[in-house]
Design a protein around this motif. Structure first.
Motif, short mmCIF file in Angstrom:
data_model
loop_
_atom_site.label_atom_id
_atom_site.label_comp_id
_atom_site.label_asym_id
_atom_site.label_seq_id
_atom_site.Cartn_x
_atom_site.Cartn_y
_atom_site.Cartn_z
N THR A 120 30.77 46.59 43.16
CA THR A 120 31.97 47.42 43.12
C THR A 120 32.00 48.38 44.31
OG1 THR A 120 32.15 47.32 40.70
CG2 THR A 120 33.20 49.19 41.78
N ARG A 175 32.92 46.59 47.44
CA ARG A 175 34.35 46.29 47.49
C ARG A 175 35.15 47.52 47.92
NH1 ARG A 175 34.41 44.19 43.03
NH2 ARG A 175 35.28 45.81 41.69
N LEU A 176 34.80 48.67 47.36
CA LEU A 176 35.46 49.91 47.76
C LEU A 176 35.18 50.23 49.23
CD1 LEU A 176 34.84 52.26 44.70
CD2 LEU A 176 37.06 51.53 45.58
N SER A 219 36.51 50.28 35.68
CA SER A 219 36.48 49.36 36.82
C SER A 219 37.21 50.00 37.99
CB SER A 219 37.14 48.02 36.47
OG SER A 219 38.52 48.19 36.21
N TRP A 220 36.95 49.49 39.18
CA TRP A 220 37.72 49.83 40.37
C TRP A 220 38.37 48.57 40.88
CZ3 TRP A 220 39.07 54.21 42.96
CH2 TRP A 220 38.38 55.39 42.66
N ARG A 221 39.68 48.67 41.22
CA ARG A 221 40.38 47.53 41.80
C ARG A 221 41.01 47.96 43.12
NH1 ARG A 221 43.75 44.81 36.73
NH2 ARG A 221 42.04 44.86 35.19
N THR A 222 41.11 47.02 44.04
CA THR A 222 41.69 47.32 45.35
C THR A 222 42.79 46.31 45.67
OG1 THR A 222 40.07 45.95 46.53
CG2 THR A 222 39.50 48.27 46.17
N ALA A 223 43.68 46.72 46.56
CA ALA A 223 44.77 45.86 47.02
C ALA A 223 45.16 46.31 48.42
CB ALA A 223 45.96 45.94 46.07
N PRO A 281 47.00 48.24 41.62
CA PRO A 281 46.55 47.22 40.67
C PRO A 281 46.13 47.82 39.33
CG PRO A 281 44.85 47.65 42.30
CD PRO A 281 46.06 48.42 42.73
N GLY A 282 46.33 47.04 38.28
CA GLY A 282 45.92 47.46 36.94
C GLY A 282 47.00 48.22 36.21
N ALA A 284 43.12 51.84 46.30
CA ALA A 284 42.02 51.63 45.34
C ALA A 284 42.33 52.43 44.09
CB ALA A 284 40.69 52.08 45.94
N LEU A 316 40.10 52.52 37.09
CA LEU A 316 40.69 52.32 35.77
C LEU A 316 39.70 52.67 34.66
CD1 LEU A 316 42.24 48.84 36.60
CD2 LEU A 316 43.53 50.97 36.35
#
Length: 277
Positions: free
Chosen positions: A10, A13-14, A76-80, A87-88, A104, A107
């Motif tokens: 994670t 990804r960040l 969680s962490w999500r990126t776009a 996201p999310g 980023a 969530l």
């Protein structure tokens, strides 16, 4: 709860999404940071210590801050890419960080706090050495000393205690004990070579980090030896895998072992948890 290798992925990804970027907008949806605005801050990097995520920033006026987050059970962490919709589910967002490069979103994070980077040791200093950290000879010696400080302590309880060593959760507890041939319900003193155990467990986490998931057996079709395999046959000897509870009172977690390959547990204890799910 995500374990050390999953949290490190994670962080990576960040880091790919935001490192070196200047934040163009931030949104903190937790009461203690609701009025915080970090626009103009540069994201220096995102690191981890065990299961803790540390996103380090430098503000426009030169302050160095750490955004400390923890996924706990559901986070969680999500990126776009920049310009994309965050996201999310919006209702689950606790942190939103935007730059010209990416967005980023954190969530359902279990912990969100911001403090001067110079205070990291004050906040995280109680944790044991990080199995996926730089891991110097001093780290290895410190982890060994913490693990063996109480030889009568239940091994599984000691290994889940992040104050002993950081990064082990229920997957790595079960799998590392199986590979060592030691039952997680046995005392710490049952480890034949604690230093070798720690070194091997570190290599297992590093391998999982490279592979993208735990594959302790070497076979992606049957990737784990005992974790969540209660009532199934041991892949090594055919004995039925059992499950039981381990951990401090009120924080018990389920663990798994093979009574034949990990015979250190007293027979009565094994019988008492046979078939627990």
């Amino acid at each position: 709860m995500p374990e050390g290798d999953a949290v490190r992925r994670t962080a990576d990804r960040l880091d790919r999404a935001l490192r070196g970027s200047v934040l163009t907008a931030t949104d903190f949806r937790v009461p203690q940071l609701a009025a915080t605005d970090l626009r103009g801050a540069e994201v220096l990097r995102t690191d981890t210590h065990g299961k803790h995520l540390l996103t380090r920033l430098r503000t426009a006026d030169g302050q160095e801050l750490t955004l400390h987050t923890h996924l706990k059970m559901e986070g969680s962490w999500r990126t776009a890419p920049a310009g994309a919709r965050a996201p999310g589910p919006a209702a689950d967002a606790r942190v939103v960080l935007r730059s010209a490069k990416a967005v980023a979103v954190g969530l359902r994070l279990g912990l969100v706090e911001l403090f001067p980077t110079a205070e990291e040791q004050d906040v995280l200093g109680h944790l044991g050495p990080d199995l996926l950290g730089a891991w110097s000879a001093d780290d290895a010696a410190e982890a060994l000393a913490r693990l063996t400080a109480d030889p009568d302590r239940v091994l599984g309880e000691a290994l889940l205690d992040q104050r002993v060593v950081a990064g082990i959760g229920t997957i790595w507890l079960a799998e590392s004990c199986f590979v060592d041939g030691t039952c997680p319900l046995a005392p710490v003193s049952a480890l034949r070579d604690p230093a070798r155990y720690l070194a091997r467990t570190r290599r297992m986490l590093q391998a999982a980090l490279r592979a993208g998931r735990p594959v302790t057996t070497g076979d992606r079709r049957s990737p784990v030896w005992v974790y969540r395999r209660q009532r199934d046959a041991c892949l090594r000897c055919g004995t039925i895998i059992v499950a039981g509870q381990v951990g401090e009172p009120g924080r018990e977690r389920t663990t798994y072992w093979c009574p034949h390959c990990q015979p250190q547990a007293p027979a009565a204890s094994v019988e008492g948890v046979r078939g627990v799910s």
